[in-house]
Motif scaffolding. Sequence first.
Motif, PDB file in Angstrom:
ATOM      1  N   MET A 251       0.838  -1.189   0.000  1.00 18.07           N
ATOM      2  CA  MET A 251       0.000   0.000   0.000  1.00 18.07           C
ATOM      3  C   MET A 251       0.883   1.252   0.000  1.00 18.07           C
ATOM      4  O   MET A 251       0.640   2.195  -0.725  1.00 18.07           O
ATOM      5  CB  MET A 251      -0.902   0.051   1.254  1.00 18.07           C
ATOM      6  CG  MET A 251      -1.846  -1.110   1.401  1.00 18.07           C
ATOM      7  SD  MET A 251      -3.033  -1.212   0.073  1.00 18.07           S
ATOM      8  CE  MET A 251      -3.902   0.323   0.246  1.00 18.07           C
TER       9      MET A 251
ATOM     10  N   GLN B  37      -8.886   3.510  10.572  1.00 16.23           N
ATOM     11  CA  GLN B  37      -9.267   2.082  10.646  1.00 16.23           C
ATOM     12  C   GLN B  37      -9.339   1.628  12.101  1.00 16.23           C
ATOM     13  O   GLN B  37     -10.235   0.896  12.489  1.00 16.23           O
ATOM     14  CB  GLN B  37      -8.200   1.210   9.981  1.00 16.23           C
ATOM     15  CG  GLN B  37      -8.329   1.086   8.497  1.00 16.23           C
ATOM     16  CD  GLN B  37      -7.296   0.077   7.957  1.00 16.23           C
ATOM     17  OE1 GLN B  37      -6.686  -0.679   8.682  1.00 16.23           O
ATOM     18  NE2 GLN B  37      -7.103   0.084   6.669  1.00 16.23           N
TER      19      GLN B  37
ATOM     20  N   ALA C 100      -6.311 -10.424   5.565  1.00 17.16           N
ATOM     21  CA  ALA C 100      -5.742  -9.582   4.507  1.00 17.16           C
ATOM     22  C   ALA C 100      -5.146  -8.328   5.150  1.00 17.16           C
ATOM     23  O   ALA C 100      -5.410  -7.199   4.736  1.00 17.16           O
ATOM     24  CB  ALA C 100      -6.790  -9.228   3.454  1.00 17.16           C
TER      25      ALA C 100
ATOM     26  N   ARG D 252      -1.084  -2.332   8.886  1.00 11.02           N
ATOM     27  CA  ARG D 252      -1.354  -0.889   8.989  1.00 11.02           C
ATOM     28  C   ARG D 252      -2.161  -0.588  10.257  1.00 11.02           C
ATOM     29  O   ARG D 252      -1.827   0.316  11.011  1.00 11.02           O
ATOM     30  CB  ARG D 252      -2.127  -0.428   7.743  1.00 11.02           C
ATOM     31  CG  ARG D 252      -2.570   1.000   7.846  1.00 11.02           C
ATOM     32  CD  ARG D 252      -2.826   1.664   6.540  1.00 11.02           C
ATOM     33  NE  ARG D 252      -3.700   0.960   5.622  1.00 11.02           N
ATOM     34  CZ  ARG D 252      -4.040   1.442   4.431  1.00 11.02           C
ATOM     35  NH1 ARG D 252      -3.556   2.617   4.056  1.00 11.02           N
ATOM     36  NH2 ARG D 252      -4.831   0.789   3.619  1.00 11.02           N
TER      37      ARG D 252
ATOM     38  N   ASP E  11      -2.482 -13.126   5.854  1.00  9.36           N
ATOM     39  CA  ASP E  11      -2.357 -12.504   4.537  1.00  9.36           C
ATOM     40  C   ASP E  11      -1.783 -13.550   3.587  1.00  9.36           C
ATOM     41  O   ASP E  11      -1.137 -14.508   4.021  1.00  9.36           O
ATOM     42  CB  ASP E  11      -1.434 -11.271   4.591  1.00  9.36           C
ATOM     43  CG  ASP E  11      -1.645 -10.360   3.387  1.00  9.36           C
ATOM     44  OD1 ASP E  11      -2.393  -9.366   3.508  1.00  9.36           O
ATOM     45  OD2 ASP E  11      -1.084 -10.648   2.303  1.00  9.36           O
ATOM     46  N   ILE E  12      -2.008 -13.352   2.303  1.00  5.00           N
ATOM     47  CA  ILE E  12      -1.460 -14.264   1.299  1.00  5.00           C
ATOM     48  C   ILE E  12       0.048 -14.027   1.140  1.00  5.00           C
ATOM     49  O   ILE E  12       0.773 -14.912   0.674  1.00  5.00           O
ATOM     50  CB  ILE E  12      -2.204 -14.079  -0.055  1.00  5.00           C
ATOM     51  CG1 ILE E  12      -1.960 -15.229  -1.011  1.00  5.00           C
ATOM     52  CG2 ILE E  12      -1.869 -12.750  -0.701  1.00  5.00           C
ATOM     53  CD1 ILE E  12      -2.792 -16.425  -0.729  1.00  5.00           C
ATOM     54  N   GLN E  13       0.517 -12.844   1.547  1.00  4.57           N
ATOM     55  CA  GLN E  13       1.948 -12.538   1.474  1.00  4.57           C
ATOM     56  C   GLN E  13       2.605 -13.007   2.775  1.00  4.57           C
ATOM     57  O   GLN E  13       2.436 -12.381   3.829  1.00  4.57           O
ATOM     58  CB  GLN E  13       2.158 -11.031   1.288  1.00  4.57           C
ATOM     59  CG  GLN E  13       1.523 -10.496   0.000  1.00  4.57           C
ATOM     60  CD  GLN E  13       1.731  -9.004  -0.162  1.00  4.57           C
ATOM     61  OE1 GLN E  13       2.671  -8.549  -0.792  1.00  4.57           O
ATOM     62  NE2 GLN E  13       0.834  -8.230   0.424  1.00  4.57           N
TER      63      GLN E  13
ATOM     64  N   SER F  19      -2.365 -17.408   4.591  1.00  4.06           N
ATOM     65  CA  SER F  19      -3.635 -17.533   3.876  1.00  4.06           C
ATOM     66  C   SER F  19      -3.439 -18.329   2.588  1.00  4.06           C
ATOM     67  O   SER F  19      -2.324 -18.772   2.266  1.00  4.06           O
ATOM     68  CB  SER F  19      -4.226 -16.163   3.570  1.00  4.06           C
ATOM     69  OG  SER F  19      -5.524 -16.325   3.038  1.00  4.06           O
ATOM     70  N   THR F  20      -4.535 -18.523   1.886  1.00  2.00           N
ATOM     71  CA  THR F  20      -4.536 -19.337   0.671  1.00  2.00           C
ATOM     72  C   THR F  20      -5.292 -18.582  -0.421  1.00  2.00           C
ATOM     73  O   THR F  20      -6.080 -17.688  -0.128  1.00  2.00           O
ATOM     74  CB  THR F  20      -5.299 -20.658   0.934  1.00  2.00           C
ATOM     75  OG1 THR F  20      -6.583 -20.308   1.485  1.00  2.00           O
ATOM     76  CG2 THR F  20      -4.567 -21.547   1.909  1.00  2.00           C
TER      77      THR F  20
ATOM     78  N   ALA G  12     -10.086  -5.246   5.830  1.00  2.00           N
ATOM     79  CA  ALA G  12     -10.044  -3.919   5.188  1.00  2.00           C
ATOM     80  C   ALA G  12      -9.441  -4.070   3.802  1.00  2.00           C
ATOM     81  O   ALA G  12      -8.312  -4.541   3.654  1.00  2.00           O
ATOM     82  CB  ALA G  12      -9.219  -2.952   6.023  1.00  2.00           C
TER      83      ALA G  12
ATOM     84  N   TYR H 198      -7.028 -10.942  -7.959  1.00  2.00           N
ATOM     85  CA  TYR H 198      -6.898  -9.701  -7.175  1.00  2.00           C
ATOM     86  C   TYR H 198      -6.787  -8.527  -8.148  1.00  2.00           C
ATOM     87  O   TYR H 198      -5.748  -8.321  -8.770  1.00  2.00           O
ATOM     88  CB  TYR H 198      -5.656  -9.788  -6.276  1.00  2.00           C
ATOM     89  CG  TYR H 198      -5.492  -8.636  -5.314  1.00  2.00           C
ATOM     90  CD1 TYR H 198      -6.012  -8.714  -4.017  1.00  2.00           C
ATOM     91  CD2 TYR H 198      -4.835  -7.472  -5.682  1.00  2.00           C
ATOM     92  CE1 TYR H 198      -5.865  -7.659  -3.133  1.00  2.00           C
ATOM     93  CE2 TYR H 198      -4.691  -6.413  -4.800  1.00  2.00           C
ATOM     94  CZ  TYR H 198      -5.203  -6.516  -3.527  1.00  2.00           C
ATOM     95  OH  TYR H 198      -5.057  -5.475  -2.648  1.00  2.00           O
TER      96      TYR H 198
HETATM   97  C1  LIG Z   1      -5.283  -3.380  -0.296  1.00  2.00           C
HETATM   98  S1  LIG Z   1      -4.347  -4.424   0.707  1.00  2.00           S
HETATM   99  C2  LIG Z   1      -5.004  -4.058   2.303  1.00  2.00           C
HETATM  100  C3  LIG Z   1      -4.066  -4.390   3.420  1.00  2.00           C
HETATM  101  C4  LIG Z   1      -4.538  -3.971   4.804  1.00  2.00           C
HETATM  102  N1  LIG Z   1      -5.789  -4.573   5.172  1.00  2.00           N
HETATM  103  C5  LIG Z   1      -4.632  -2.455   4.867  1.00  2.00           C
HETATM  104  O1  LIG Z   1      -5.733  -1.924   4.980  1.00  2.00           O
HETATM  105  O2  LIG Z   1      -3.580  -1.828   4.796  1.00  2.00           O
HETATM  106  C6  LIG Z   1      -5.024  -6.006   0.348  1.00  2.00           C
HETATM  107  C7  LIG Z   1      -4.313  -7.154   1.024  1.00  2.00           C
HETATM  108  O3  LIG Z   1      -5.005  -8.363   0.702  1.00  2.00           O
HETATM  109  C8  LIG Z   1      -4.050  -9.390   0.650  1.00  2.00           C
HETATM  110  N2  LIG Z   1      -4.641 -10.570  -0.001  1.00  2.00           N
HETATM  111  C9  LIG Z   1      -4.910 -10.755  -1.302  1.00  2.00           C
HETATM  112  N3  LIG Z   1      -5.430 -11.988  -1.510  1.00  2.00           N
HETATM  113  C10 LIG Z   1      -5.500 -12.580  -0.295  1.00  2.00           C
HETATM  114  C11 LIG Z   1      -5.950 -13.841   0.162  1.00  2.00           C
HETATM  115  N4  LIG Z   1      -6.406 -14.781  -0.675  1.00  2.00           N
HETATM  116  N5  LIG Z   1      -5.854 -14.112   1.488  1.00  2.00           N
HETATM  117  C12 LIG Z   1      -5.381 -13.197   2.358  1.00  2.00           C
HETATM  118  N6  LIG Z   1      -4.935 -11.976   1.989  1.00  2.00           N
HETATM  119  C13 LIG Z   1      -5.003 -11.669   0.669  1.00  2.00           C
HETATM  120  C14 LIG Z   1      -2.907  -8.737  -0.087  1.00  2.00           C
HETATM  121  O4  LIG Z   1      -1.713  -9.461   0.058  1.00  2.00           O
HETATM  122  C15 LIG Z   1      -2.877  -7.349   0.564  1.00  2.00           C
HETATM  123  O5  LIG Z   1      -2.024  -7.337   1.687  1.00  2.00           O
END
Ligand SMILES: C[S@@+](CC[C@H](N)C(=O)[O-])C[C@H]1O[C@@H](n2cnc3c(N)ncnc32)[C@H](O)[C@@H]1O
Length: 361
Positions: free
Chosen positions: A1, A26, A51, A56, A74-76, A94-95, A113, A178
């Motif tokens: 982000m 948030q 996620a 943050r 998170d997926i990362q 995550s998956t 979020a 995504y």
């Molecule tokens: C826009 S960011 C938001 C991050 C955080 N919630 C924030 O508000 O700063 C979206 C997040 O979703 C995560 N994401 C995407 N696909 C996902 C999944 N299948 N499982 C978990 N997280 C995922 C991304 O890696 C990213 O960190």
Amino acid sequence: MLTFAEKRTRSSDVALTGYHEVALQQLRTNLQLMDWRFGDVSDVGPILDFASGFGRMIRLLVVSVPKSDIWVSDIQADAVAFQQEQFGVHGIASTTTPEEFEPGRTFNFISVASLFSHLPDDLFTRWLVKLYSLLNPGGLLCFSVHDQVLLGEVRALPESGIDFDHTSENDALDTSVYGTTHVSEAYVQRAVQRASGSSAFIRIKRALAYEQDMYILQKGEASAAAPFRFEYGPWGWVDQARMTQPGRLFLSGWAATVDTETSITSVEVRLDGKLAQVCMPNFQRDDVRAHFGNDAFGFAISDSSGTTRIACDSEAFSGCGWECHVPCDATNPGHFLEVTAVASNGWRCPLYLGSIENALN
Ligand SMILES: C[S@@+](CC[C@H](N)C(=O)[O-])C[C@H]1O[C@@H](n2cnc3c(N)ncnc32)[C@H](O)[C@@H]1O
């Protein structure tokens, strides 16, 4: 982000300010929802930030809630590991496939979020089903979406009620799972029905950063400690920063709150921690007003008997413009500049945090 914001704003300090501004907002949203449902944030029990990115909101939540009650996912994988190391919270990988996500436990509060605002049609409902199934009875699931209104005149929303565009802020993620998603309330309501078997939800328009809508689902009939109440808090921005002459910094921007019982009492400017100037928003910013449009804020409370709609302060953006001159040491552009909007309930919103040099535009 943050990396994405840095590229867009071309200033690390402007990007960091936005990051903290959203983080604080948030946090306030989540704390209010926890307070509303559980009476006190210390009584919530297990919390999942799904996620979560690099935490943050979590970096602030750990101040109010025991770390032992917080799980992040998170997926990362590096984002999860970072939060485990830095904030001492529990981490869950995550998956991509919702049905494969098995955290091995359930939660009283799940916050998501800015994930559903990026999911394609199929995954939207499947993740909602999965996350709702991980709630304990009486628990809350809160997730944000881009409402169709944010599509503006770019293109019309398809009849399905969801628009999915294969582009996002995150180059590391597959754009087929995504991207960027906009939805109608009716679309979310159908997904909620599939996930929970009920059409009950609360929608808070633009609850996330005065942009994304927040939807709140409760599992079962448990009653909240108090009637639903929500304050957006103050919001705003510094639009211009320039030296009009050596030692004289000109700043202008806007600050507002849409909360009906609250107003902006001042915009404070600090240099290296010392109060250097105070001003009041007092002139028209028709561009800000036009950006949000009418009826942009408010709540929808939907249950089996129908939907009740409550509007917010529609005049919030009249007179939200502010400007001031700040005396400063022209030989030191590295001064730390803090510009903060202060609301009458004491809530503060950072409008700029960083060096004078990086604020100049
Ligand atoms: C826009 S960011 C938001 C991050 C955080 N919630 C924030 O508000 O700063 C979206 C997040 O979703 C995560 N994401 C995407 N696909 C996902 C999944 N299948 N499982 C978990 N997280 C995922 C991304 O890696 C990213 O960190």
